[in-house]
Design a protein around this motif. Structure first.
Motif, PDB file in Angstrom:
ATOM      1  N   ARG A 206      25.430 129.683  14.028  1.00 51.38           N
ATOM      2  CA  ARG A 206      25.389 130.585  12.876  1.00 51.38           C
ATOM      3  C   ARG A 206      25.971 131.954  13.224  1.00 51.38           C
ATOM      4  N   MET A 207      25.621 132.460  14.393  1.00 53.56           N
ATOM      5  CA  MET A 207      26.130 133.767  14.822  1.00 53.56           C
ATOM      6  C   MET A 207      27.649 133.724  15.017  1.00 53.56           C
ATOM      7  N   ALA A 208      28.145 132.621  15.595  1.00 48.97           N
ATOM      8  CA  ALA A 208      29.592 132.474  15.769  1.00 48.97           C
ATOM      9  C   ALA A 208      30.288 132.419  14.418  1.00 48.97           C
ATOM     10  N   ASN A 209      29.698 131.696  13.485  1.00 54.70           N
ATOM     11  CA  ASN A 209      30.238 131.590  12.137  1.00 54.70           C
ATOM     12  C   ASN A 209      30.306 132.960  11.472  1.00 54.70           C
ATOM     13  N   GLU A 210      29.243 133.727  11.605  1.00 57.83           N
ATOM     14  CA  GLU A 210      29.193 135.063  10.998  1.00 57.83           C
ATOM     15  C   GLU A 210      30.205 136.005  11.650  1.00 57.83           C
ATOM     16  N   LYS A 211      30.399 135.849  12.952  1.00 58.73           N
ATOM     17  CA  LYS A 211      31.367 136.695  13.649  1.00 58.73           C
ATOM     18  C   LYS A 211      32.780 136.432  13.131  1.00 58.73           C
ATOM     19  N   ILE A 212      33.102 135.150  12.897  1.00 57.83           N
ATOM     20  CA  ILE A 212      34.408 134.823  12.318  1.00 57.83           C
ATOM     21  C   ILE A 212      34.522 135.442  10.926  1.00 57.83           C
TER      22      ILE A 212
END
Length: 247
Positions: free
Chosen positions: A111-117
């Motif tokens: 989720r954090m990686a997704n939000e960073k993108i």
């Protein structure tokens, strides 16, 4: 016993613009993922919140392999998908996981990686945020740089180069692709080179091998053949349904 798992959370760029069409297409993509991964013992796939697909798979390289082929067949080229991705070892029996309630750190990392993108002005289509025990920080940074470079090359392809790249990822036969598209083999070869298709596919293999080697070292499993079988299943499905790529 710890089990190797990979996770991705997929969203669609600017999905609110034509959310009904995107949501309908994602239902098809969800079906494709289930078909492609039917040979794995444990798979959880769920299309939710309109433009999001969440997946949990056996093995480190599975999520990336599936994500790559989703990118190759993706219909809305001006609204590309992006994937926050994680992997690591888990204690749970994967078959018992409730994908809506499983709050493991791997899900949080995806989720954090997704939000960073999502928050980035220079979006990479895939970003890895694995468990800290699964991959060192320098290795994560190097892998994400490769993924960013791969995504940049794909984004810079013309429509025809992208189509040829997608067909090569499945067929790998220049003459067959030339016949299918009604063009000469030399034309296909030229677009293959100009579209950096070879580098894109080499990057796929490099990242798969990296994840498989990590898993083998950390869990004692031998996932390389499983990744090859998964890729063959995806290719066979798409060979039988080339309209998915060409439409």
């Amino acid at each position: 016993m710890k089990r190797p798992v990979s996770v991705f959370m997929m969203d669609v760029t600017d999905s609110s613009r034509n959310w009904k069409d995107v949501s309908s297409y994602l239902e098809k993509v969800e079906t494709y993922i289930k078909l492609w991964t039917k040979g794995l013992p444990n798979v959880h796939v769920k299309h939710r919140l309109g433009d999001e697909i969440v997946c949990i798979f056996d093995h480190y390289a599975t999520a990336y392999t599936v994500a790559f082929y989703i990118g190759q067949i993706w219909k809305f080229t001006d609204q590309p998908p992006y994937f926050g991705m994680s992997f690591g070892l888990v204690d749970e029996d994967i078959s018992d996981i409730d994908i809506d309630k499983w709050n493991h750190p791997l899900m949080k990392h995806a989720r954090m990686a997704n939000e960073k993108i999502k928050q980035s002005t220079n979006r990479s289509p895939i970003l890895l945020f694995p468990d800290s025990d699964a991959m060192s920080i320098p290795s994560v940074e190097m892998s994400n740089l490769l993924l960013e470079y791969q995504g940049k090359l794909i984004a810079e392809q013309t429509k025809l180069q992208r189509l040829i790249s997608g067909l090569f990822s499945v067929l790998d036969e220049q003459k067959t692709i030339a016949s299918l598209l009604g063009k000469s083999p030399s034309t296909i070869s030229s677009h293959y080179k100009k579209g950096n298709c070879e580098i894109i596919l080499k990057t796929l293999n490099t990242i798969q091998n990296t994840l498989n080697n990590l898993e083998e070292t950390q869990s004692g499993t031998y996932p390389s053949n499983i990744t090859k079988e998964l890729q063959n299943t995806i290719k066979n499905h798409l060979k039988q349904n080339l309209v998915i790529i060409t439409n």
